[in-house]
Design a protein around this motif. Structure first.
Motif, short mmCIF file in Angstrom:
data_model
loop_
_atom_site.label_atom_id
_atom_site.label_comp_id
_atom_site.label_asym_id
_atom_site.label_seq_id
_atom_site.Cartn_x
_atom_site.Cartn_y
_atom_site.Cartn_z
N HIS A 1 71.97 59.20 30.40
CA HIS A 1 71.16 59.76 29.89
C HIS A 1 70.53 58.41 29.37
CE1 HIS A 1 72.87 63.91 30.24
NE2 HIS A 1 74.03 62.92 29.70
N ILE A 2 69.34 57.92 28.79
CA ILE A 2 68.60 58.01 27.76
C ILE A 2 69.05 57.74 26.38
CG2 ILE A 2 66.87 57.49 27.21
CD1 ILE A 2 65.10 58.66 29.93
N ASN A 3 69.24 56.47 26.20
CA ASN A 3 70.17 56.18 24.98
C ASN A 3 69.20 56.01 23.68
OD1 ASN A 3 72.44 56.23 25.41
ND2 ASN A 3 73.00 54.60 26.40
N VAL A 4 69.47 56.95 23.06
CA VAL A 4 67.85 56.73 21.57
C VAL A 4 69.11 55.99 20.76
CG1 VAL A 4 66.65 57.61 20.20
CG2 VAL A 4 66.64 58.32 22.73
N ILE A 5 68.16 54.68 20.40
CA ILE A 5 68.99 53.90 19.04
C ILE A 5 67.96 53.38 17.78
CG2 ILE A 5 70.33 51.62 18.71
CD1 ILE A 5 71.17 51.14 21.55
N LEU A 6 68.00 54.56 17.21
CA LEU A 6 66.53 54.13 16.12
C LEU A 6 66.56 53.02 15.18
CD1 LEU A 6 65.97 57.62 14.64
CD2 LEU A 6 64.75 56.76 16.68
N SER A 7 67.71 52.53 14.84
CA SER A 7 67.94 51.05 15.18
C SER A 7 67.41 50.39 15.39
CB SER A 7 69.34 50.90 14.48
OG SER A 7 70.25 50.93 15.60
N ALA A 8 67.36 50.14 16.88
CA ALA A 8 67.12 49.21 17.77
C ALA A 8 65.49 49.62 18.47
CB ALA A 8 67.88 48.79 18.55
N GLN A 9 64.83 50.87 17.69
CA GLN A 9 63.46 51.00 18.40
C GLN A 9 62.75 50.20 18.26
OE1 GLN A 9 61.39 54.58 17.14
NE2 GLN A 9 62.39 54.20 14.85
N ILE A 10 61.63 50.10 18.45
CA ILE A 10 60.12 49.68 18.20
C ILE A 10 59.24 50.26 18.02
CG2 ILE A 10 58.40 48.30 18.66
CD1 ILE A 10 59.71 46.37 19.77
N ALA A 11 58.82 51.39 17.16
CA ALA A 11 58.14 52.54 16.67
C ALA A 11 56.57 53.02 17.16
CB ALA A 11 58.24 53.33 15.11
N SER A 12 56.18 52.10 17.65
CA SER A 12 55.08 51.93 18.24
C SER A 12 55.20 52.56 19.04
CB SER A 12 53.78 50.49 18.05
OG SER A 12 55.03 49.80 18.67
N GLY A 13 55.68 52.37 20.06
CA GLY A 13 55.83 53.04 21.18
C GLY A 13 56.85 54.10 22.06
N ASN A 14 57.74 54.64 20.71
CA ASN A 14 58.97 55.10 20.94
C ASN A 14 58.65 56.46 20.81
OD1 ASN A 14 61.62 56.70 20.87
ND2 ASN A 14 62.05 55.71 19.03
N GLN A 15 58.18 57.18 21.74
CA GLN A 15 58.27 58.75 22.09
C GLN A 15 59.11 59.93 21.59
OE1 GLN A 15 56.58 61.60 25.59
NE2 GLN A 15 54.97 59.78 25.04
N PHE A 16 59.99 59.07 22.34
CA PHE A 16 61.33 60.40 21.93
C PHE A 16 61.66 60.53 20.41
CE2 PHE A 16 62.92 58.03 25.37
CZ PHE A 16 63.20 59.33 26.19
N SER A 17 61.08 59.53 19.26
CA SER A 17 61.26 59.73 17.79
C SER A 17 59.79 60.58 17.89
CB SER A 17 61.41 58.26 16.64
OG SER A 17 60.21 57.16 17.15
N PHE A 18 58.84 60.24 18.36
CA PHE A 18 57.51 60.79 17.84
C PHE A 18 57.50 62.28 17.94
CE2 PHE A 18 52.85 61.45 19.58
CZ PHE A 18 52.27 61.42 18.16
N ARG A 19 57.90 63.12 19.09
CA ARG A 19 58.11 63.90 19.34
C ARG A 19 58.92 65.24 18.02
NH1 ARG A 19 60.90 62.22 25.14
NH2 ARG A 19 59.15 62.37 26.08
N TYR A 20 59.97 64.22 17.65
CA TYR A 20 59.82 65.23 16.35
C TYR A 20 59.85 64.81 15.35
CZ TYR A 20 65.05 65.96 18.74
OH TYR A 20 66.01 66.58 19.15
N GLU A 21 58.86 63.74 14.69
CA GLU A 21 57.78 63.47 13.48
C GLU A 21 57.26 64.58 14.04
OE1 GLU A 21 56.23 59.94 13.67
OE2 GLU A 21 57.62 58.94 14.08
N LEU A 22 56.44 65.24 15.32
CA LEU A 22 55.80 66.29 15.31
C LEU A 22 56.22 67.89 15.46
CD1 LEU A 22 53.98 65.47 18.61
CD2 LEU A 22 53.23 65.00 16.33
N ALA A 23 57.46 68.08 15.79
CA ALA A 23 57.98 69.14 15.09
C ALA A 23 58.57 68.93 13.30
CB ALA A 23 59.24 69.27 16.17
N GLN A 24 58.67 68.74 12.77
CA GLN A 24 58.51 68.21 11.41
C GLN A 24 57.47 68.93 10.69
OE1 GLN A 24 58.85 64.34 10.61
NE2 GLN A 24 61.39 64.49 10.10
#
Length: 405
Positions: free
Chosen positions: A214-237
């Protein structure tokens, strides 16, 4: 081809935008890192042309040096380190010696399925029409894709981004800024006739080891400007209110579930893997609960949830069975939010764990069989989308459960 690109840039990093290991560092066929295979193909395709791995500063002296040393006898290969969050600035620094009219090839380090004949055609198109950027269609499989840029256009873009509110986002994927702006002349390169089922199957097998975990998502280490994984959840919010009871099905380790909980009355995160649920269930907010769930046979009663969210699930399962189960657990007028890879050749997805990847039309049709489709959006790459455009590397679709007549 009569003319040759001035340089080939291989974009690579040890850490993905989402904070986990970048897939380009995983071992592919032959137990060789994916990025090494990508660069080796470039050295073989155009002997003598400089190949530069452009990497973030935090990777200086790390595994990429081993990749370079393994290829140093094959040709002119080097590494540029710098600008952790800006591939655009890495590209500019690496091409400093190039002229304004020079055209360069850019390939993601993971994408060792790229096809030299396709890149040659893209380059000829760029030179022949003096284009600023040539890319493959937005719903083309990423693992076999590549881009062409005119160096002068990259320099012009950097100047234009100086005061742009989304500068950081477009610095990750410069081609979309160019395609969206009337200041640049760009074109898609259509090559469907070159891609056949045999090649897609070969790529699926070649990439199997890369996608074996699996692909690991570690938000504490992310670079938000390129993170589509978190962006999907932001859109869902945006489709959740403080009174909603929400299900995040196939939630993995639950980092996205926690994001949804900031906007909901309560959220249940469900995943079929007990280890993921165990990892998710540590130090959780009071309005979040995690439990083992099979997305095709959920334990919940009919009409339990106001909103169901599922990111990157549909491509793994029987779509009709999954959508029917989501419909069952949703309340009347409940909302379903889905993201899934988009692929014009999705009948043979390159990711080995995927059974089918949907084109934009296929996704709308299958979801429309069970729900009323409210909106469908193509996610280009990273955090980039264009309002009203359904094409992209991923799809984001929002549906509503309408009571049966």
């Amino acid at each position: 081809m009569a003319q040759r690109p001035a340089m080939i840039l291989i974009q690579a990093a040890s850490r993905a935008w989402s904070g986990g290991q970048d897939l380009c560092m995983r071992l592919a066929q032959g137990h060789i890192p994916a990025v090494q295979q990508t660069a080796a193909k470039a050295l073989a395709a155009w002997p003598g042309i400089p190949v530069v791995i452009i990497a973030p500063e935090y990777d200086r002296g790390c595994e990429l040096e081993q990749v370079k040393e393994a290829l140093i006898e094959n040709g002119n290969i080097s590494i540029y380190y710098g600008f952790d969050a800006s591939p655009l600035d890495r590209m500019l620094a690496a091409t400093e010696s190039c002229s304004e009219e020079d055209c360069i090839v850019r390939i993601d380090g993971l994408h060792f399925g790229w096809i030299p004949d396709v890149v040659a055609g893209m380059y000829e198109l760029a030179i022949g029409k003096r284009l600023d950027c040539v890319k493959l269609p937005d719903d083309f499989p990423a693992q076999i894709s590549s881009d062409i840029y005119r160096v002068g256009a990259l320099r012009k873009m950097r100047a234009m981004l100086q005061y742009h509110p989304d500068s950081a986002v477009y610095a990750v994927h410069p081609k979309y800024f160019m395609f969206f702006s009337a200041e640049f002349t760009c074109a898609f390169f259509e090559c469907d006739d070159i891609i056949d089922d045999t090649y897609l199957q070969q790529c699926r097998e070649a990439f199997a080891a890369v996608y074996d975990s699996h692909i690991n998502v570690i938000l504490s280490a992310q670079i938000a400007s390129g993170n589509q994984f978190s962006f999907r959840y932001e859109l869902a919010q945006k489709y959740i209110s403080k009174s909603d009871v929400v299900l995040d099905i196939a939630c993995a380790t639950g980092w996205g579930t926690r994001m949804l909980a900031e906007h909901a009355k309560s959220v249940i995160g469900g995943d079929i893997e007990p280890a993921s649920i165990a990892a998710a269930s540590i130090d959780i907010p009071s309005n979040v609960h995690f439990q083992v769930e099979d997305c095709l046979a959920m334990s919940f009663a009919d009409e339990t949830f106001d909103v169901v969210v599922s990111c990157e699930t549909l491509e793994h399962v029987d779509a009709a069975a999954f959508l029917q189960e989501c419909r069952r657990v949703l309340k009347p007028n409940g909302i379903l939010v889905i993201s899934t890879p988009q692929n014009r050749f999705g009948h043979i997805p390159i990711t080995i764990e995927h059974t089918h990847e949907f084109s934009a039309k296929e996704l709308r049709d299958v979801c429309g069989s069970f729900f009323h489709v409210i909106t469908q959006q193509g996610l280009k790459q990273g955090r980039i989308l264009k309002d009203g455009d359904p094409l992209g590397a991923s799809s984001f679709i929002v549906c509503k459960k309408i009571a049966d007549d």
